[in-house]
Enzyme design. Structure first.
Site, PDB file in Angstrom:
ATOM      1  N   PRO A  48      20.817   1.004  -2.761  1.00  0.00           N
ATOM      2  CA  PRO A  48      20.301   0.932  -4.123  1.00  0.00           C
ATOM      3  C   PRO A  48      20.860   2.006  -5.057  1.00  0.00           C
ATOM      4  O   PRO A  48      21.153   1.712  -6.226  1.00  0.00           O
ATOM      5  CB  PRO A  48      18.783   1.071  -3.956  1.00  0.00           C
ATOM      6  CG  PRO A  48      18.556   1.524  -2.551  1.00  0.00           C
ATOM      7  CD  PRO A  48      19.731   1.078  -1.761  1.00  0.00           C
TER       8      PRO A  48
ATOM      9  N   SER B  71      22.321   6.057 -14.595  1.00  0.00           N
ATOM     10  CA  SER B  71      21.097   6.829 -14.451  1.00  0.00           C
ATOM     11  C   SER B  71      19.981   6.015 -15.096  1.00  0.00           C
ATOM     12  O   SER B  71      20.241   5.215 -16.003  1.00  0.00           O
ATOM     13  CB  SER B  71      21.224   8.179 -15.157  1.00  0.00           C
ATOM     14  OG  SER B  71      19.957   8.792 -15.336  1.00  0.00           O
TER      15      SER B  71
ATOM     16  N   THR C  78      -4.625 -13.583 -59.982  1.00  0.00           N
ATOM     17  CA  THR C  78      -4.356 -12.166 -59.776  1.00  0.00           C
ATOM     18  C   THR C  78      -5.706 -11.479 -59.638  1.00  0.00           C
ATOM     19  O   THR C  78      -6.671 -11.842 -60.330  1.00  0.00           O
ATOM     20  CB  THR C  78      -3.570 -11.564 -60.960  1.00  0.00           C
ATOM     21  OG1 THR C  78      -4.302 -11.747 -62.174  1.00  0.00           O
ATOM     22  CG2 THR C  78      -2.198 -12.223 -61.101  1.00  0.00           C
ATOM     23  N   HIS C  79      -5.810 -10.518 -58.732  1.00  0.00           N
ATOM     24  CA  HIS C  79      -7.093  -9.878 -58.412  1.00  0.00           C
ATOM     25  C   HIS C  79      -8.110 -10.894 -57.889  1.00  0.00           C
ATOM     26  O   HIS C  79      -9.320 -10.695 -58.017  1.00  0.00           O
ATOM     27  CB  HIS C  79      -7.683  -9.159 -59.640  1.00  0.00           C
ATOM     28  CG  HIS C  79      -6.785  -8.144 -60.249  1.00  0.00           C
ATOM     29  ND1 HIS C  79      -6.786  -6.817 -59.878  1.00  0.00           N
ATOM     30  CD2 HIS C  79      -5.837  -8.270 -61.208  1.00  0.00           C
ATOM     31  CE1 HIS C  79      -5.886  -6.163 -60.586  1.00  0.00           C
ATOM     32  NE2 HIS C  79      -5.290  -7.016 -61.399  1.00  0.00           N
TER      33      HIS C  79
ATOM     34  N   SER D 130     -17.048 -24.926 -34.752  1.00  0.00           N
ATOM     35  CA  SER D 130     -18.294 -24.219 -34.458  1.00  0.00           C
ATOM     36  C   SER D 130     -18.972 -24.849 -33.255  1.00  0.00           C
ATOM     37  O   SER D 130     -18.918 -26.069 -33.049  1.00  0.00           O
ATOM     38  CB  SER D 130     -19.227 -24.272 -35.669  1.00  0.00           C
ATOM     39  OG  SER D 130     -20.495 -23.728 -35.353  1.00  0.00           O
TER      40      SER D 130
ATOM     41  N   LYS E 118     -17.774 -28.728 -38.719  1.00  0.00           N
ATOM     42  CA  LYS E 118     -17.074 -27.573 -39.279  1.00  0.00           C
ATOM     43  C   LYS E 118     -15.663 -27.481 -38.694  1.00  0.00           C
ATOM     44  O   LYS E 118     -15.474 -27.626 -37.489  1.00  0.00           O
ATOM     45  CB  LYS E 118     -17.831 -26.284 -38.983  1.00  0.00           C
ATOM     46  CG  LYS E 118     -17.395 -25.090 -39.809  1.00  0.00           C
ATOM     47  CD  LYS E 118     -18.372 -23.921 -39.607  1.00  0.00           C
ATOM     48  CE  LYS E 118     -18.087 -22.789 -40.581  1.00  0.00           C
ATOM     49  NZ  LYS E 118     -16.792 -22.157 -40.319  1.00  0.00           N
TER      50      LYS E 118
ATOM     51  N   GLU F 240      -5.564 -17.910 -38.918  1.00  0.00           N
ATOM     52  CA  GLU F 240      -6.315 -16.826 -38.279  1.00  0.00           C
ATOM     53  C   GLU F 240      -5.533 -16.223 -37.117  1.00  0.00           C
ATOM     54  O   GLU F 240      -5.487 -14.990 -36.950  1.00  0.00           O
ATOM     55  CB  GLU F 240      -7.675 -17.343 -37.804  1.00  0.00           C
ATOM     56  CG  GLU F 240      -8.646 -17.628 -38.933  1.00  0.00           C
ATOM     57  CD  GLU F 240      -9.922 -18.310 -38.468  1.00  0.00           C
ATOM     58  OE1 GLU F 240     -10.824 -18.462 -39.314  1.00  0.00           O
ATOM     59  OE2 GLU F 240     -10.020 -18.692 -37.283  1.00  0.00           O
TER      60      GLU F 240
END
Length: 456
Positions: A120, A129, A177-178, A308, A314, A321
Site C-alpha cells: 500500500p 503523500s 416591492t416591500h 396535511s 390542503k 420548501e
C-alpha cells in the site's frame, strides 16, 4: 472459524474483519473515530480511485513501478473509482485533519485487490503523500461533480424558466416591492430576473472551476515534492485529463494547494450565492401560490401530495420548501468550509475531510433540487388570470403613470381615495383628474406600463 484476521502496521498488530479488503491503518481509524457515522461521499472515493490509477500509469512511465504492479494497481483503482468497493471505505468524516486515514484506506484496499507483490505505501502510494492526495481529491471530485451534475442541472433550470417566461411575456400582474403593491410587470419580466440569477450563478461556478482544476499533486509531504519525481505532478494532470476528459493542470505552486483551501472556499462561496438565488426564487413561488383564497393566489403550483394529516384537501408548495431547505443547508456548509479554510497551518490545511464532505454535499443537493424545481414547480404552474387581473384593476399604485400629467400630489390624493373607498383606480381617477375615460384607459393600461418610459 475466526471472523477476523491479524494485520500489522508500523504501530503493531491489530484485528481486522476477515472479509475486509482494508488493513490495520484503516481499522485504527475506524476504532479511533466513532463520531458521526458520516462517510466521505461517492464522488470523493471516485476521485481517490482515479488518482491512484493515474499515479500507477505515471510511475510506470517514469520507471518507478514494474509493468505487472502498475497494471494490477490501475485495474483495482479503477474498480474503486467505479464504485464497486464503496463499502470498504467506512472511516468517519471527522478524522485526522489531513485525511491520512482515508488515503491509507484507499492504498490498503487497492493493494489488497492488486494482490501479492503490491504494497500500500511502497507501490500504491509511490510518489505521493496524504497531504497532496487528499487536496487533489477535493479538487478532482468537486470539479467532476460540478461539471457533470450541477452545471447541467442549472442549465436545465434556466431553460425551464426561459420557456415559461416566453409563454407568459404578455401576461401582466401587480408588481411588488416591500411585499406591497407596486407598478405592474409581466410574468415574463419577473421570470427573466430568475433566469438572469441562474445564468450569473453558472458563470460564477464556471469561473471558480478554473482554480479547482489546478492540482497540488506532486507536492508530497510539505509542498517541496520530496520522494516524488519532478515530472510526477505535471504527468498526473495529463493522466487525469485522459481518464476524465476534464482539463486538469498541475498547480504552479504546490504550497498554496496544500496549505490552503482557497479554491474550495471560493467555489463554496459561489454555491452559497446560488443557494441565495434559489431561496429567492423558491420564496417568490411560495408567495405567488399562497392561499389559494386568503393569500395572493396568483399561480397554482402542481399538486404533488396531500399537505396535511388533519386538514383534508390542503396542498402545500413542497418543492419550493425543499429548495429553501437545501439553500439553508448549503449556506451552513459554506460557513463550515469558511472556518475549515482558515485552518491551514504552515504547510497543511487540517480540516480537509470536512471541506470534502460539505463541498460535495452542497454540489449534489443543489444539482438535485434544481432539476426538481424546474420539472415539478416552474414547468407546471398555472396562472390564475382572473385573480391577477382583478388585483391589477384594484391597484391604486397604477396612478404613478399619471404623474407626468397630473403631478405627484394629485396622484397621491387619488391613490389614497381609491385605497380608502376600495374602488378601482380608474373609477376614482375619472372623478379627481379631469381626464377622459379614453385618456385614462391609455395611461393606465397595465400592459403598456410594463414597457416603461414616460406615460402621456
Amino acid at each position: 472459524m475466526n471472523d477476523y484476521r491479524i494485520e500489522h502496521d508500523s504501530m503493531g498488530e491489530l484485528k481486522v474483519p476477515a472479509d475486509a479488503l482494508y488493513g490495520a491503518q484503516t481499522q485504527r481509524a475506524i476504532d479511533n473515530f466513532p463520531i458521526s457515522g458520516l462517510h466521505l461521499p461517492r464522488p470523493f472515493i471516485r476521485a481517490l480511485g482515479l488518482i491512484k490509477a493515474a499515479a500507477a500509469e505515471v510511475n510506470l512511465s517514469l520507471g518507478h513501478l514494474k509493468k505487472g504492479q502498475a497494471a494490477a494497481i490501475r485495474k483495482a483503482a479503477l474498480a474503486v473509482a467505479d464504485g464497486r468497493y464503496d463499502a470498504q471505505f467506512p472511516i468517519d468524516v471527522f478524522q485526522t485533519g489531513s485525511g491520512t486515514s482515508t488515503n491509507m484506506n484507499a492504498n490498503e484496499v487497492i493493494a489488497h485487490l492488486a494482490g501479492a507483490g503490491v504494497h500500500p505505501n511502497d507501490h500504491v502510494n509511490y510518489g505521493q503523500s496524504s497531504n497532496d492526495v487528499i487536496p487533489t481529491a477535493i479538487h478532482v471530485s468537486a470539479t467532476l461533480t460540478a461539471s457533470e451534475q450541477l452545471l447541467p442541472a442549472l442549465k436545465h433550470l434556466k431553460k425551464a424558466i426561459d420557456k415559461r417566461a416566453r409563454a407568459l411575456k404578455n401576461t401582466a400582474k401587480t408588481g411588488r416591492t416591500h411585499l406591497m403593491d407596486a407598478m405592474p410587470v409581466t410574468f415574463g419580466q419577473e421570470l427573466s430576473g430568475w433566469s438572469a440569477q441562474i445564468g450569473s450563478a453558472i458563470e460564477r461556478i464556471e469561473d471558480a472551476l478554473k482554480r479547482m482544476r489546478r492540482l497540488p499533486q506532486g507536492g508530497t509531504a510539505v509542498g517541496t515534492g520530496i520522494n516524488a519525481d519532478a515530472k510526477f505532478g505535471p504527468l498526473m494532470a495529463v493522466q487525469l485529463k485522459k481518464l476524465t476528459g476534464v482539463k486538469f493542470e498541475s498547480a504552479d505552486n504546490y504550497f498554496e494547494g496544500m496549505a490552503s483551501q482557497d479554491a474550495a472556499v471560493e467555489l463554496s462561496g459561489q454555491l452559497k450565492t446560488l443557494a441565495v438565488a434559489l431561496m429567492k426564487i423558491a420564496n417568490d413561488l411560495r408567495w405567488m401560490n399562497s392561499g389559494p383564497l386568503a393569500g395572493l393566489g396568483e399561480i397554482e403550483l402542481p399538486a404533488l401530495q396531500p399537505g396535511s394529516s388533519i386538514m383534508p384537501g390542503k396542498v402545500n408548495p413542497v418543492i419550493p420548501e425543499a429548495t429553501a431547505m437545501v439553500a439553508a443547508q448549503v449556506i451552513g456548509n459554506d460557513a463550515a468550509i469558511t472556518v475549515a479554510g482558515q485552518s491551514g497551518n504552515f504547510q497543511l490545511n487540517v480540516m480537509l475531510p470536512l471541506v470534502a464532505h460539505n463541498l460535495l454535499q452542497s454540489i449534489g443537493i443543489l444539482a438535485n433540487v434544481s432539476v426538481l424545481l424546474a420539472d415539478k414547480a416552474i414547468a407546471g404552474f398555472k396562472v390564475n388570470k382572473a385573480r391577477v387581473d382583478q388585483a391589477l384593476a384594484m391597484n391604486p399604485i397604477l396612478v404613478t403613470a399619471l404623474n407626468p400629467v397630473i403631478g405627484y400630489e394629485k396622484g397621491a390624493a387619488t391613490a389614497k381615495q381609491a385605497y380608502k373607498e376600495h374602488r378601482p383606480i380608474m373609477d376614482v381617477a375619472l372623478e379627481t383628474t379631469g381626464l377622459s375615460k379614453d385618456e385614462l384607459q391609455k395611461l393606465l393600461d397595465p400592459a403598456a406600463l410594463t414597457r416603461g418610459g414616460i406615460q402621456g
